[in-house]
Design a protein around this motif. Structure first.
Motif, PDB file in Angstrom:
ATOM      1  N   ARG A   9     -16.324   8.682  -9.131  1.00 32.36           N
ATOM      2  CA  ARG A   9     -16.216   9.443  -8.158  1.00 32.36           C
ATOM      3  C   ARG A   9     -15.196  10.379  -8.392  1.00 32.36           C
ATOM      4  O   ARG A   9     -14.036   9.929  -8.682  1.00 32.36           O
ATOM      5  CB  ARG A   9     -16.270   8.828  -6.756  1.00 32.36           C
ATOM      6  CG  ARG A   9     -16.167   9.893  -5.567  1.00 32.36           C
ATOM      7  CD  ARG A   9     -16.374   9.218  -4.374  1.00 32.36           C
ATOM      8  NE  ARG A   9     -16.203  10.362  -3.081  1.00 32.36           N
ATOM      9  CZ  ARG A   9     -16.517  10.142  -1.984  1.00 32.36           C
ATOM     10  NH1 ARG A   9     -16.856   8.618  -1.569  1.00 32.36           N
ATOM     11  NH2 ARG A   9     -16.810  10.926  -1.058  1.00 32.36           N
ATOM     12  N   PRO A  10     -15.265  11.595  -8.321  1.00 39.47           N
ATOM     13  CA  PRO A  10     -13.934  12.496  -8.463  1.00 39.47           C
ATOM     14  C   PRO A  10     -12.934  12.461  -7.457  1.00 39.47           C
ATOM     15  O   PRO A  10     -13.379  12.293  -6.394  1.00 39.47           O
ATOM     16  CB  PRO A  10     -14.728  13.852  -8.580  1.00 39.47           C
ATOM     17  CG  PRO A  10     -16.019  13.754  -8.372  1.00 39.47           C
ATOM     18  CD  PRO A  10     -16.367  12.639  -8.226  1.00 39.47           C
ATOM     19  N   LYS A  11     -11.758  12.664  -7.746  1.00 40.29           N
ATOM     20  CA  LYS A  11     -10.653  12.455  -6.788  1.00 40.29           C
ATOM     21  C   LYS A  11     -10.897  13.780  -5.706  1.00 40.29           C
ATOM     22  O   LYS A  11     -11.112  14.895  -6.148  1.00 40.29           O
ATOM     23  CB  LYS A  11      -9.403  12.610  -7.134  1.00 40.29           C
ATOM     24  CG  LYS A  11      -8.978  11.551  -8.164  1.00 40.29           C
ATOM     25  CD  LYS A  11      -9.000  10.246  -7.359  1.00 40.29           C
ATOM     26  CE  LYS A  11      -8.636   9.237  -8.484  1.00 40.29           C
ATOM     27  NZ  LYS A  11      -8.951   7.759  -7.896  1.00 40.29           N
TER      28      LYS A  11
END
Length: 120
Positions: A9-11
């Motif tokens: 998951r992207p930040k």
């Protein structure tokens, strides 16, 4: 050496750090749970509180009917295209039937999905 992205998951651009605690009656909570559909209650409540649209979940049977009607609509559009290009003779009555059929299909599809233009 450059570090590789390991996926996942992207930040988040902006981290949610503030809490909002509310108390609900059992009836209020049940209503909220019933209207949240497939969304988590917190995500549903956040979207509603911030004035964002909340898409409704569509029953599986309606989704299947929607997809079948989409194929039928595509076929109707192809017939209309061929008629307008003069690939086969048609009358004014034929054109009116195509228009009425197109409107009927649109109405049925909107009824299945629960809104206009496919908004769920």
């Amino acid at each position: 050496m450059e570090r590789r992205n390991n996926g996942g998951r992207p930040k988040a651009v902006e981290r949610r750090s503030r809490h909002l605690n509310i108390r609900l009656t059992e009836a209020e909570y049940a209503k909220l749970r019933g209207t949240s559909g497939s969304l988590k209650i917190s995500a549903y409540a956040r979207r509603r509180l911030l004035g964002k649209t909340v898409s409704r979940s569509v029953p599986q049977i309606n989704q299947l009917a929607w997809e079948e009607l989409a194929r039928t609509t595509a076929n109707l559009n192809q017939l209309t295209l061929h008629a307008n290009q003069g690939h086969f003779a048609h009358s004014e009555e034929f054109a009116q039937v195509l228009v009425r059929l197109s409107h009927t299909l649109k109405t049925v599809r909107e009824g299945l999905i629960g809104g206009k233009h496919g908004h769920r």
